[in-house]
Design an enzyme around this catalytic site. Structure first.
Site, short mmCIF file in Angstrom:
data_model
loop_
_atom_site.label_atom_id
_atom_site.label_comp_id
_atom_site.label_asym_id
_atom_site.label_seq_id
_atom_site.Cartn_x
_atom_site.Cartn_y
_atom_site.Cartn_z
N SER A 13 43.49 66.20 44.39
CA SER A 13 43.69 65.10 43.44
C SER A 13 44.86 64.21 43.88
O SER A 13 45.19 63.24 43.21
CB SER A 13 43.98 65.64 42.04
OG SER A 13 45.07 66.56 42.09
N HIS A 146 25.61 33.13 12.85
CA HIS A 146 24.35 33.17 13.63
C HIS A 146 24.39 32.20 14.82
O HIS A 146 23.34 31.73 15.26
CB HIS A 146 23.13 32.85 12.76
CG HIS A 146 23.08 33.60 11.48
ND1 HIS A 146 22.47 34.82 11.33
CD2 HIS A 146 23.62 33.30 10.26
CE1 HIS A 146 22.60 35.25 10.09
NE2 HIS A 146 23.32 34.34 9.41
N SER A 267 31.95 26.54 42.66
CA SER A 267 30.82 27.24 43.24
C SER A 267 30.79 26.90 44.73
O SER A 267 31.22 25.82 45.15
CB SER A 267 29.54 26.77 42.57
OG SER A 267 28.46 26.83 43.47
N LYS A 273 30.83 22.38 39.86
CA LYS A 273 31.02 23.53 38.96
C LYS A 273 32.48 23.94 38.79
O LYS A 273 33.26 23.90 39.72
CB LYS A 273 30.23 24.75 39.50
CG LYS A 273 28.74 24.61 39.42
CD LYS A 273 28.19 24.79 38.02
CE LYS A 273 28.18 26.24 37.57
NZ LYS A 273 27.15 27.03 38.21
N GLU A 280 34.73 35.68 32.39
CA GLU A 280 33.51 36.47 32.66
C GLU A 280 33.84 37.86 33.19
O GLU A 280 33.24 38.86 32.79
CB GLU A 280 32.62 35.74 33.68
CG GLU A 280 32.03 34.45 33.17
CD GLU A 280 31.34 33.70 34.30
OE1 GLU A 280 30.11 33.80 34.40
OE2 GLU A 280 32.03 33.04 35.10
N GLN A 312 41.43 68.28 35.34
CA GLN A 312 41.93 67.41 36.40
C GLN A 312 41.18 66.08 36.43
O GLN A 312 41.69 65.07 36.89
CB GLN A 312 41.79 68.13 37.75
CG GLN A 312 42.26 67.33 38.93
CD GLN A 312 42.40 68.20 40.16
OE1 GLN A 312 43.18 69.13 40.19
NE2 GLN A 312 41.62 67.92 41.20
N1 ARG Z 1 45.97 69.05 39.48
C1 ARG Z 1 45.85 69.84 38.29
C2 ARG Z 1 45.39 68.96 37.12
O1 ARG Z 1 45.45 67.80 37.26
C3 ARG Z 1 47.17 70.45 37.94
C4 ARG Z 1 47.07 71.69 37.14
C5 ARG Z 1 46.52 72.77 37.97
N2 ARG Z 1 46.46 74.00 37.23
C6 ARG Z 1 45.74 75.05 37.64
N3 ARG Z 1 45.74 76.08 36.88
N4 ARG Z 1 45.03 74.99 38.75
O2 ARG Z 1 44.94 69.43 36.11
#
Ligand code: ARG
Length: 451
Positions: A13, A146, A267, A273, A280, A312
């Site tokens: 992550s 309307h 455009s 335009k 938008e 996560q």
């Molecule tokens: N990257 C994890 C999250 O965003 C952190 C917590 C991880 N905890 C675990 N027990 N693996 O949730």
């Protein structure tokens, strides 16, 4: 890519939770200080930890930090780097803490900042709306139901309707802030911790209002994010309705406003335009804001207590909504500041239709006719006028009298202005009510951010 790379990437992550580095470091510093105060670790260890973490913050901010995706997330990247920098004391930082309460803390801190920024952006947009209303208090336009011209209203009245919508959004974001303002550290993995922690110290250090009351709830609760995402969805819906009006009003068909060149584009093939792209795109982005709410609701719905790794997945959608909403509000504040009105066109539109029909019926009522009968008389009258392409103001009193003997010269004094000013109830469109509403709005804005 082989299976090995695919599966090792799968749980990473770091590419999106990197943005939590500041919260993660601040949280760890408060935690380390508390551990030392409580004599759970040595003061010298805490000092080394704090210095190391401050160095890491500097390195991240000057792009010198060696990010390592193989360490999965922001928490492990910082902790392992701390070990490289300061050695043994780093191994003590994670005493009496779990990544489960750590990530909950980081997200709450991040959420609080994002909520403050959202509130500021809404505040700016509300100011722009009130200023536009105040600069144009005498501009009359047709009000619609309307999408058919219905009754004349002040343009300022229309703008103040949006001012109020964004005010309700502020009160929802303020409530979300209160719910985010809870300090979860000290919950551990799920059950609390077997150490003499001073949770109140950590709360004060990090500026939270309260500490969490149940460790199991604290590590698995993401309601504060859902509060934000749902308030953001309603706010995006308001922006989208406004965007739709700006798109309509800037078309040749309406021709009510002109958007600044800063917020239109040409455009590539049609030289004449001026497309309202910003409005938008804002209308279009509403879809992803709703999507992020539904995404997290769906992620949460089957989770048993307490922490599950599914959690996560709470981050990317939330960050996306923050990154979408705040710039949108900021852009709208400026777009409103810079748009100009085509006053004569607005007035023509208000006059050039049968929007005074209700006023003429109300006038007959004042002359003693029951409303339903007056409604029928004016309905016949407007129908016949529209068949011959004439307007109310072109009729003589004698012509009026052929529809009802109750008409007298008072009917000739009904204009869009008299119609607007007759609606002098609190909340109505009369000049007096609207001026009062503007004064109240400005007073509210001057007093601060509350909804
Ligand atoms: N990257 C994890 C999250 O965003 C952190 C917590 C991880 N905890 C675990 N027990 N693996 O949730």
């Amino acid at each position: 890519m082989g299976l090995k790379e695919v599966s090792s990437d799968y749980t990473v992550s770091l590419h999106y939770d990197r943005r939590l580095y500041r919260q993660d470091i601040e949280g760890s510093i408060a935690h380390a200080r508390m551990l030392a105060n409580q004599e759970i670790i040595e003061h010298s260890d805490a000092t080394a930890i704090v210095e190391g973490l401050n160095r890491i913050r500097k390195d991240i901010e000057s792009n010198k930090f060696p990010w390592r995706p193989e360490h999965e997330d922001i928490h492990m990247n910082i902790e392992l780097r701390l070990h490289e920098l300061i050695g043994e004391p780093a191994l003590k930082l994670h005493t009496a803490r779990s990544r489960n309460d750590q990530v909950a803390l980081d997200m709450r801190m991040y959420m609080k900042e994002a909520l403050s920024d959202t509130l500021d952006a809404l505040h700016g947009l509300q100011w722009s709306l009130v200023q536009l209303a105040e600069d144009n208090t005498d501009v009359v336009m047709p009000g619609y139901t309307h999408l058919q011209r219905a009754q004349p209203v002040l343009f300022a009245h229309h703008m103040l309707a949006y001012f109020l919508m964004f005010g309700r959004d502020k009160s929802r974001f303020n409530q979300a802030y209160e719910r985010a303002d809870v300090m979860p550290l000290g919950s551990g993995a799920l059950a609390g911790l077997p150490y003499p922690l001073d949770r109140e110290f950590v709360r004060r250090e990090l500026g939270f209002a309260r500490i969490s009351e149940n460790s199991m709830d604290a590590v698995s609760d993401r309601d504060f994010m859902l509060d934000f995402l749902s308030a953001a969805s309603i706010c995006a819906m308001h922006i989208s309705r406004f965007a739709e009006e700006l798109v309509l009003w800037s078309s040749d068909e309406f021709d009510f406003i002109r958007l600044s060149d800063d917020y239109t584009t040409g455009s590539s093939i049609m030289p004449q335009k001026r497309n309202p792209d910003f409005a938008e795109i804002a209308r279009g982005k509403t879809g992803r804001v709703y999507g992020n709410l539904i995404g997290l609701l769906t992620t949460m719905k089957g989770l048993p207590l307490t922490y599950n790794r599914d959690l996560q997945e709470d981050k990317e959608g939330l960050f996306d909504t923050i990154d979408t909403l705040i710039p949108t509000l900021t852009i709208f504040a400026d777009m409103v500041r810079k748009m100009s009105l085509n006053e004569s066109r607005l007035l023509d539109a208000a006059q050039g239709s049968y929007v005074l029909a209700t006023d003429i019926a109300d006038y007959l009522v004042s002359q003693g006719m029951p409303f339903r009968e007056a409604y029928r008389v004016v309905s016949t009258l407007s129908q016949q006028l529209s068949e011959t392409g004439r307007q109310f103001h072109e009729l003589t009193l004698e012509e009026y009298k052929t529809y009802s003997p109750l008409f007298d010269d008072g009917v000739l004094r009904i204009t869009v202005e008299s119609s607007v000013n007759a609606r002098n109830v609190p909340g109505g469109t009369s000049s007096e009510s609207v001026s009062e509403a503007i004064a109240i709005a400005k007073d509210q804005l001057e007093r601060g951010n509350s909804g």
